[in-house]
Design a protein around this motif. Structure first.
Motif, short mmCIF file in Angstrom:
data_model
loop_
_atom_site.label_atom_id
_atom_site.label_comp_id
_atom_site.label_asym_id
_atom_site.label_seq_id
_atom_site.Cartn_x
_atom_site.Cartn_y
_atom_site.Cartn_z
N LEU A 1 0.83 -1.20 0.00
CA LEU A 1 0.00 0.00 0.00
C LEU A 1 0.87 1.25 0.00
O LEU A 1 0.53 2.26 -0.65
CB LEU A 1 -0.94 -0.01 1.22
CG LEU A 1 -2.08 -1.02 1.14
CD1 LEU A 1 -2.89 -1.02 2.43
CD2 LEU A 1 -3.00 -0.72 -0.05
N ALA A 2 1.98 1.21 0.70
CA ALA A 2 2.88 2.37 0.71
C ALA A 2 3.42 2.64 -0.69
O ALA A 2 3.51 3.78 -1.14
CB ALA A 2 4.03 2.14 1.69
N VAL A 3 3.76 1.55 -1.38
CA VAL A 3 4.24 1.70 -2.75
C VAL A 3 3.15 2.30 -3.64
O VAL A 3 3.39 3.22 -4.43
CB VAL A 3 4.71 0.33 -3.29
CG1 VAL A 3 4.84 0.36 -4.80
CG2 VAL A 3 6.03 -0.06 -2.64
N CYS A 4 1.94 1.79 -3.50
CA CYS A 4 0.83 2.30 -4.31
C CYS A 4 0.63 3.80 -4.06
O CYS A 4 0.52 4.58 -5.00
CB CYS A 4 -0.46 1.56 -3.97
SG CYS A 4 -0.46 -0.17 -4.46
N ARG A 5 0.61 4.18 -2.81
CA ARG A 5 0.40 5.60 -2.50
C ARG A 5 1.54 6.44 -3.06
O ARG A 5 1.31 7.55 -3.57
CB ARG A 5 0.33 5.79 -0.98
CG ARG A 5 -0.95 5.28 -0.37
CD ARG A 5 -1.01 5.59 1.14
NE ARG A 5 -1.79 4.59 1.85
CZ ARG A 5 -1.30 3.73 2.73
NH1 ARG A 5 -0.02 3.74 3.03
NH2 ARG A 5 -2.11 2.86 3.30
N ALA A 6 2.74 5.93 -2.96
CA ALA A 6 3.88 6.70 -3.49
C ALA A 6 3.72 6.94 -4.98
O ALA A 6 3.95 8.05 -5.48
CB ALA A 6 5.18 5.97 -3.19
N VAL A 7 3.33 5.89 -5.70
CA VAL A 7 3.16 6.04 -7.15
C VAL A 7 2.06 7.05 -7.44
O VAL A 7 2.22 7.97 -8.24
CB VAL A 7 2.82 4.69 -7.80
CG1 VAL A 7 2.41 4.88 -9.25
CG2 VAL A 7 3.99 3.73 -7.69
N ARG A 8 0.95 6.91 -6.76
CA ARG A 8 -0.17 7.80 -7.03
C ARG A 8 0.19 9.25 -6.71
O ARG A 8 -0.08 10.15 -7.50
CB ARG A 8 -1.38 7.37 -6.20
CG ARG A 8 -2.54 8.34 -6.31
CD ARG A 8 -3.80 7.83 -5.63
NE ARG A 8 -4.86 8.81 -5.74
CZ ARG A 8 -5.09 9.76 -4.84
NH1 ARG A 8 -4.33 9.85 -3.77
NH2 ARG A 8 -6.07 10.62 -5.03
N GLU A 9 0.79 9.46 -5.54
CA GLU A 9 1.10 10.84 -5.16
C GLU A 9 2.13 11.45 -6.10
O GLU A 9 2.03 12.62 -6.46
CB GLU A 9 1.57 10.88 -3.71
CG GLU A 9 0.40 10.85 -2.73
CD GLU A 9 0.81 10.37 -1.35
OE1 GLU A 9 2.01 10.50 -1.02
OE2 GLU A 9 -0.06 9.87 -0.60
#
Lengths: 232, 232
Positions: free
Chosen positions: B94-102
């Motif tokens: 989830l941290a990776v996903c948020r990083a990509v999105r942000e």
DNA sequence: GTGTCGTCAAGAGCAGTGCTCTCGATTGCC
DNA sequence: GGCAATCGAGAGCACTGCTCTTGACGACAC
């Protein structure tokens, strides 16, 4: 009579169409960045300024191409859906997926204009949203009919969507009447998964990684269908 | 001495970096299509032809920006992953996903350059593939470590991948050692799902549809994690 | 120290672009 | 037949990527 005025408008409509046809051919070869009004005009035997009688700017031409593209893709999706028996919901979903992928692979630049970076301005104008919804409408109908037929059985391995997205689900429900928030959430995820897969393939992210793209695509779309709850 | 020659090369490296910095700022504002070598040169107080001492063409400048972009995104992903306890595999995902999105939402044009339509030429050159793999390497590590820790339990609701993709799975297995073809297939689908979701949001496909994007994204990524088999 | 060579910025220039404006000519309507 | 709207042609502006030449500066060998 009106016939004469209609004749004038007819030649105008015809020339407009010829412009977009040539532009689409150029787009297919050179991409959106390489599309030149002057080149289109040359090919039509016109002078460049004459094009502006039909399209006020290059961006408007591109917008017209976007609308045409959405309509063409939407039509391909509709036709693909129509070839499958109405109660074969999974088959209809897979047919839609294949139609999208084949359309995109056959005309990558046009697909990029629709689902890659929007070139004209930062946000495509309002006009493109309605035709863009044509394909998703087919998808919504498939899911809605599966729900109505009680053939949708989403595997109970996912958490419930948070209440915050309820208003959004309400909007999407106009496309998928009768669906729960959970089903709507799964449906949106499946739809974005479809285009994520197609975009990765068309934009070259699978280079040196996935070579058997049709097979993998088929399998991945089958999995998305299962997660959505479409019958195996 | 070498120091003098190094001094020369140092100013060259500095100017090269200044060019890409300015170009990146222009890219963020005007998009790739609006990036102008002459405008960059003007802002540097140089004449346009001087830029060609550093980049042989506009496409080469864009390629450099692509490589920088992949590295920046890859670094953001690495850092995000590092903030989560090693054995919290779902949290890391989830941290990776948020990083990509942000990262993408903060610089849509740069993201479009990486994952939208590739502007320079039809296929981005070989040089961009290696830095592009930096982010996916983190993801592969998360999945591989979850497998090794026997914490990956993919729900048994999906069909097995067809044998045709076995050679591709073999390639991906260099990123996710120890994973079965099924897990690899699920992982690729999750990864494309992540970027499909981000692309839909950044490219405006959620306009008038999904408004609570952060919440929906969070939920959708949690679901992708569950389908992959990461712990709830 | 001097001369030579490689590197660099500047400038002019070419072909191409999107777009604007003006000017005749043609067409359609009263 | 005359009026007005429409249309294509042409010139022109500001801009682009890119090439080529020219002259200056710095680094190196002698």
């Amino acid at each position: 009579m009106n016939a004469s005025r209609t004749a004038r408008e007819r030649v105008r409509a015809e020339l407009t169409r010829e412009i977009t046809d040539i532009a689409r051919r150029h787009l297919a070869v050179d991409g959106a960045a390489g599309l030149s009004l002057r080149a289109v005009a040359r090919e039509m035997g016109m002078v460049s300024s004459a094009i502006y009688r039909y399209f006020p700017s290059r961006d408007d031409l591109l917008t017209a191409l976007i609308i045409d593209g959405y309509n063409a893709l939407g039509e391909a999706v509709e036709k693909a859906d129509a070839t499958v028996p109405r109660d074969d919901f999974t088959g209809r979903w897979l047919a839609v997926c294949r139609a999208v992928r084949e359309w995109a692979v056959a005309r990558p630049h046009e697909y990029a204009l629709l689902y890659g970076s929007p070139v004209p301005g930062y946000r495509a104008p309002e006009d493109t949203i309605a035709p863009g919804a044509r394909g998703v409408a087919v998808f919504g109908r498939i899911v809605a009919e599966a729900v109505a037929a009680e053939r949708l059985a989403p595997p109970a391995v996912l958490p419930e969507p948070p209440p915050a997205i309820a208003p959004d689900a309400e909007v999407v429900r106009t496309l998928i009447p009768g669906a729960s928030d959970d089903v709507i959430s799964r449906a949106v995820t499946a739809w974005t998964g479809l285009f994520g897969m197609v975009s990765f393939e068309v934009f070259g992210q699978f280079t040196n990684t996935i070579d058997h793209r049709a097979e993998f695509f088929e399998h991945a779309m089958t999995c998305l269908a299962r997660v959505l709850g479409l019958p195996a």
